[in-house]
Motif scaffolding. Structure first.
Motif, mmCIF file in Angstrom:
data_model
loop_
_atom_site.group_PDB
_atom_site.id
_atom_site.type_symbol
_atom_site.label_atom_id
_atom_site.label_comp_id
_atom_site.label_asym_id
_atom_site.label_seq_id
_atom_site.Cartn_x
_atom_site.Cartn_y
_atom_site.Cartn_z
ATOM 1 N N VAL A 44 42.668 40.867 38.671
ATOM 2 C CA VAL A 44 42.332 42.262 38.931
ATOM 3 C C VAL A 44 40.851 42.521 38.639
ATOM 4 O O VAL A 44 40.157 43.182 39.414
ATOM 5 N N ALA A 45 40.362 41.941 37.543
ATOM 6 C CA ALA A 45 38.958 42.156 37.181
ATOM 7 C C ALA A 45 38.030 41.514 38.207
ATOM 8 O O ALA A 45 36.964 42.052 38.508
ATOM 9 N N SER A 46 38.467 40.381 38.772
ATOM 10 C CA SER A 46 37.601 39.715 39.744
ATOM 11 C C SER A 46 37.470 40.540 41.021
ATOM 12 O O SER A 46 36.514 40.379 41.770
ATOM 13 N N LEU A 47 38.442 41.418 41.261
ATOM 14 C CA LEU A 47 38.421 42.238 42.475
ATOM 15 C C LEU A 47 37.893 43.638 42.198
ATOM 16 O O LEU A 47 37.969 44.515 43.053
ATOM 17 N N SER A 48 37.379 43.849 40.975
ATOM 18 C CA SER A 48 36.900 45.174 40.613
ATOM 19 C C SER A 48 35.383 45.257 40.709
ATOM 20 O O SER A 48 34.688 44.250 40.589
ATOM 21 N N ASP A 49 34.904 46.468 40.893
ATOM 22 C CA ASP A 49 33.463 46.691 40.849
ATOM 23 C C ASP A 49 33.004 46.558 39.401
ATOM 24 O O ASP A 49 33.580 47.165 38.502
ATOM 25 N N SER A 50 31.966 45.747 39.167
ATOM 26 C CA SER A 50 31.652 45.408 37.777
ATOM 27 C C SER A 50 31.132 46.596 36.973
ATOM 28 O O SER A 50 31.345 46.653 35.763
ATOM 29 N N ASN A 51 30.469 47.554 37.626
ATOM 30 C CA ASN A 51 30.005 48.729 36.877
ATOM 31 C C ASN A 51 31.178 49.542 36.356
ATOM 32 O O ASN A 51 31.194 49.993 35.218
ATOM 33 N N TYR A 52 32.183 49.700 37.212
ATOM 34 C CA TYR A 52 33.376 50.428 36.798
ATOM 35 C C TYR A 52 34.105 49.658 35.696
ATOM 36 O O TYR A 52 34.587 50.226 34.730
ATOM 37 N N LEU A 53 34.151 48.352 35.894
ATOM 38 C CA LEU A 53 34.868 47.499 34.942
ATOM 39 C C LEU A 53 34.242 47.615 33.550
ATOM 40 O O LEU A 53 34.942 47.739 32.549
ATOM 41 N N ALA A 54 32.903 47.587 33.514
ATOM 42 C CA ALA A 54 32.218 47.641 32.226
ATOM 43 C C ALA A 54 32.474 48.963 31.518
ATOM 44 O O ALA A 54 32.530 49.020 30.291
ATOM 45 N N ALA A 55 32.654 50.041 32.312
ATOM 46 C CA ALA A 55 32.838 51.358 31.699
ATOM 47 C C ALA A 55 34.298 51.633 31.365
ATOM 48 O O ALA A 55 34.597 52.574 30.621
ATOM 49 N N TYR A 56 35.215 50.825 31.916
ATOM 50 C CA TYR A 56 36.632 51.136 31.785
ATOM 51 C C TYR A 56 37.156 50.803 30.395
ATOM 52 O O TYR A 56 36.836 49.772 29.815
ATOM 53 N N ARG A 57 37.961 51.720 29.846
ATOM 54 C CA ARG A 57 38.616 51.451 28.568
ATOM 55 C C ARG A 57 40.117 51.603 28.766
ATOM 56 O O ARG A 57 40.572 52.610 29.281
ATOM 57 N N GLY A 58 40.856 50.623 28.367
ATOM 58 C CA GLY A 58 42.298 50.742 28.493
ATOM 59 C C GLY A 58 42.879 49.517 29.176
ATOM 60 O O GLY A 58 42.177 48.538 29.414
ATOM 61 N N VAL A 59 44.168 49.581 29.440
ATOM 62 C CA VAL A 59 44.843 48.435 30.027
ATOM 63 C C VAL A 59 44.644 48.452 31.538
ATOM 64 O O VAL A 59 45.018 49.404 32.212
ATOM 65 N N LEU A 60 44.063 47.389 32.034
ATOM 66 C CA LEU A 60 43.754 47.304 33.454
ATOM 67 C C LEU A 60 44.965 46.754 34.207
ATOM 68 O O LEU A 60 45.443 45.668 33.911
ATOM 69 N N LEU A 61 45.462 47.551 35.158
ATOM 70 C CA LEU A 61 46.619 47.081 35.917
ATOM 71 C C LEU A 61 46.274 46.786 37.369
ATOM 72 O O LEU A 61 46.833 45.882 37.977
ATOM 73 N N TRP A 62 45.371 47.580 37.942
ATOM 74 C CA TRP A 62 44.978 47.394 39.344
ATOM 75 C C TRP A 62 43.466 47.322 39.435
ATOM 76 O O TRP A 62 42.768 47.822 38.550
ATOM 77 N N PRO A 63 42.927 46.738 40.529
ATOM 78 C CA PRO A 63 41.469 46.657 40.669
ATOM 79 C C PRO A 63 40.831 48.045 40.628
ATOM 80 O O PRO A 63 41.391 49.011 41.160
ATOM 81 N N LEU A 64 39.668 48.146 39.976
ATOM 82 C CA LEU A 64 38.913 49.393 39.962
ATOM 83 C C LEU A 64 37.920 49.319 41.105
ATOM 84 O O LEU A 64 37.090 48.418 41.134
ATOM 85 N N LYS A 65 38.012 50.247 42.024
ATOM 86 C CA LYS A 65 37.094 50.252 43.172
ATOM 87 C C LYS A 65 37.032 48.850 43.778
ATOM 88 O O LYS A 65 36.077 48.100 43.611
ATOM 89 N N PHE A 66 38.101 48.523 44.498
ATOM 90 C CA PHE A 66 38.307 47.183 45.059
ATOM 91 C C PHE A 66 37.075 46.648 45.790
ATOM 92 O O PHE A 66 36.499 47.325 46.635
ATOM 93 N N THR A 67 36.676 45.444 45.454
ATOM 94 C CA THR A 67 35.575 44.804 46.160
ATOM 95 C C THR A 67 35.719 43.284 46.070
ATOM 96 O O THR A 67 36.249 42.767 45.088
ATOM 97 N N THR A 68 35.270 42.589 47.099
ATOM 98 C CA THR A 68 35.324 41.127 47.050
ATOM 99 C C THR A 68 33.920 40.544 46.897
ATOM 100 O O THR A 68 33.703 39.361 47.161
ATOM 101 N N ALA A 69 32.991 41.382 46.454
ATOM 102 C CA ALA A 69 31.590 40.943 46.326
ATOM 103 C C ALA A 69 31.473 39.690 45.468
ATOM 104 O O ALA A 69 30.735 38.761 45.802
ATOM 105 N N ALA A 70 32.232 39.643 44.360
ATOM 106 C CA ALA A 70 32.127 38.502 43.454
ATOM 107 C C ALA A 70 32.542 37.214 44.157
ATOM 108 O O ALA A 70 31.915 36.167 43.967
ATOM 109 N N TYR A 71 33.578 37.305 44.987
ATOM 110 C CA TYR A 71 34.031 36.099 45.691
ATOM 111 C C TYR A 71 33.004 35.634 46.703
ATOM 112 O O TYR A 71 32.812 34.429 46.907
ATOM 113 N N THR A 72 32.341 36.603 47.361
ATOM 114 C CA THR A 72 31.281 36.233 48.299
ATOM 115 C C THR A 72 30.222 35.421 47.573
ATOM 116 O O THR A 72 29.773 34.376 48.055
ATOM 117 N N MET A 73 29.858 35.895 46.373
ATOM 118 C CA MET A 73 28.860 35.171 45.580
ATOM 119 C C MET A 73 29.344 33.766 45.219
ATOM 120 O O MET A 73 28.599 32.797 45.306
#
Lengths: 306, 293
Positions: free
Chosen positions: B36-65
């Motif tokens: 889920v974290a790999s499919l999340s936008d990293s800015n949102y991920l860094a700001a998120y507090r709590g149990v992550l269940l689904w991707p935050l602002k879905f993106t595949t940018a990390a996989y492209t890299m």
């Protein structure tokens, strides 16, 4: 004379087997026994430039140096704490898990639990350590949760010496619990069901049956597993240590093998003979541990490896 | 006749089920989190507090890299090469050893067996092994060092031998009468029948090759020869920005956490995909090994 020719006939009759086995024999002699023979450099001042034959014999100099090394006590303490700690936490947890899983009545649910519990076994060590690193970094998920509960401060937990061993051991439980339970589950599956029926008639409850029937019948399995694991106490888990430790946690994380690696291979002045001596000390302790635990088990229960 | 279950009995079942559900969550959640974290936008991920269940602002940018990174690609190729060639050689020679050890007693058989079993408990140690492979055999920086020193693993040989011993004698006797030699009996008669134990052992070897990193870390010096796990170590453990970006200038440093998660997934998904299908073979092998070991 007659006996000799009989032996010769036997050998001739099986000559194809010898030819087949020849490459295997060469492999074991070169790669396994070759390196065992190489251990004699522990008694030399081995210099690669001088070669094996021209290096000087120095007796037990390196061993004495190691026993006087200020790190000797620390290495011993950490090696035992990490590996014995892993063993003493992992085994009971695994056994309890197997016992409880065995009590699950719905076989489909049981299979799902089992399949999911094997999962971590198939994740490579590098990836597991990578996950640990991001999870316990200063804003990783585990650090965040634990600091919310007030257990730790918000910091990179791998930079704190006192947390290293708990992190190492707990992550190991996660990794091996499901997989290691297979052995116990198969032992549990072979228990005679009639015993349970008889106990039912006597009105025994679930815990009574677990205590008096299930547990005793897997004791031989437990003791064999224990002997096998104790035999590896000195060498267990060093790849993980090398991946996870850093200069601030050497105090609690450095073990024999990581020390050997650091001084012998990762150093710009590799001390081959000295680290080989350290490795030999480690092997000798290992052999002693297997022999002793095997002896104890033989005396106690009559189950042994040899 | 089924007796009526007591209250305590049912309470036990309920608590046990809850406990097992907890086990499932603990085992699977870390891997789910990484996905889920790999499919999340990293800015949102860094700001998120709590149990992550689904991707935050879905993106595949990390996989492209990750897929643009040439290190990951060469690492993958090297690993596949080593897994395929290594496992083929492993199985070939382990099968031969197991076959010879499964034959009727012949002079020397016992000594050969002891010679192999000893290596299960004792080895020369890291340093003598290094001097042997690197200085004496000249295998340093050669990918063969990842294969040759682990050609036959005694534990796997024992598993295969158990499999071969289960084959009825009549099979090879009839072949022998037809004039087949040992080599033909092994590869034409025995091997096809012993497919299941061979699969178990092949899987064991393949996974070991796939996961191995330490040997490569010690012996392989050229980055072009690095197997995947060693590239992973540089990215995940050593935080090597160069290998993370594949030499590309590090303006994307902000998303490095997501890149790490995506890298973990890219390296682990192939295993997790085949895992449900091969799991039963592993279990089989673990049990043979435990009984015989």
């Amino acid at each position: 004379m007659k006996k000799k020719s009989k032996l010769w006939n036997e050998i001739k009759r099986n000559r194809q087997l010898y030819i087949l086995f020849l490459p295997i024999l060469i492999y074991f002699l070169v790669f396994h026994y070759g390196s065992m023979y190489g251990s004699v450099i522990a008694f030399m001042d081995y210099k690669p430039a001088k070669g094996f034959l021209n290096s000087e014999w120095v007796g037990v100099k390196h061993f004495i140096r190691f026993f006087q090394d200020p790190y000797f006590g620390r290495l011993m303490k950490n090696t035992i704490a990490i590996s014995l700690g892993s063993l003493l936490v992992c085994m009971p947890v695994t056994i309890i898990f197997a016992l409880l899983l065995n009590e699950v009545r719905n076989s489909k649910f049981k299979r799902i639990v089992q399949t999911v519990s094997y999962l971590p076994h198939f994740v490579s060590l590098v990836v597991i350590c990578g996950m640990i690193k991001v999870f316990v970094s200063s804003d990783g998920i585990i650090t965040t949760m634990l600091s919310a509960l007030g257990i730790v401060e918000k910091q990179n937990l791998l930079m704190v010496a006192e947390y290293y061993q708990p992190i190492h051991i707990i992550s190991r439980v996660w990794q091996v619990m499901g997989w290691d339970s297979i052995i116990y589950l198969s032992a549990l599956a072979s228990i005679d069901q009639e015993q349970y029926e008889a106990a039912d008639l006597d009105g025994a409850g679930r815990f009574a049956k677990m205590r008096y029937i299930t547990l005793p019948s897997i004791v031989p399995t437990i003791s064999v597993m224990l002997i096998m694991k104790i035999g590896h106490v000195m060498s267990v888990g060093y790849e993980k240590v090398i991946l996870l430790y850093n200069t601030t946690t050497y105090e609690t994380a450095d073990v024999f093998s990581s020390y050997i690696y650091r001084m012998g291979l990762a150093s710009s002045y590799p001390q081959f003979s000295y680290t080989t001596a350290v490795g030999l000390v480690q092997s000798v302790i290992n052999i002693a541990l297997v022999t002793i635990s095997n002896y104890i088990s033989k005396k106690l229960k009559g189950s042994s490896l040899w | 006749m089924k007796r009526k279950r007591s209250f305590g009995d049912r309470a036990f079942d309920i608590i046990n089920t809850i406990f097992m559900l907890l086990v499932i969550v603990i085992m699977a959640y870390p891997i789910w989190y990484v996905l889920v974290a790999s499919l999340s936008d990293s800015n949102y991920l860094a700001a998120y507090r709590g149990v992550l269940l689904w991707p935050l602002k879905f993106t595949t940018a990390a996989y492209t890299m990750v897929f643009k990174n040439p290190n990951i690609v060469t690492g993958y190729c090297n690993t596949i090469l080593i897994v395929v060639v290594g496992t083929l050689l492993n199985v070939f020679f382990t099968l031969i050893a197991a076959y010879v050890m499964s034959r009727k007693p012949f002079p020397g058989k016992k000594i050969f067996m002891i010679m192999m079993v000893i290596t299960m408990y004792f080895n020369g140690g890291i340093i003598p092994r290094y001097i042997l492979n690197n200085n004496w055999l000249g295998l340093g920086n050669n990918r063969l060092v990842l294969i040759l020193p682990v050609l036959v693993v005694t534990y796997n040989m024992v598993i295969l031998r158990t499999g071969l011993e289960a084959i009825p004698d009549s099979l090879d006797e009839s072949a022998r009468i037809d004039g087949a030699n040992e080599f033909q009996i092994l590869f034409k008669i025995m091997a096809p029948v012993a497919k299941a134990p061979i699969a178990v052992v092949a899987l064991y070897y393949a996974v070991t090759h796939w996961n191995s990193w330490f040997t490569a870390a010690v012996y392989i010096r050229d980055r072009a020869k690095y197997p995947l796990q060693l590239i992973l170590r540089d990215i995940l453990i050593n935080n090597d920005v160069n290998s993370m970006m594949g030499g590309e200038e590090g303006s994307m440093l902000a998303i490095s956490e997501s890149i790490k998660y995506a890298t973990i997934m890219v390296a682990t998904v192939p295993i997790l995909c085949i895992y449900p299908f091969v799991q039963k073979y592993f279990v089989k092998g673990a049990m043979i090994g435990a009984v015989k070991g």
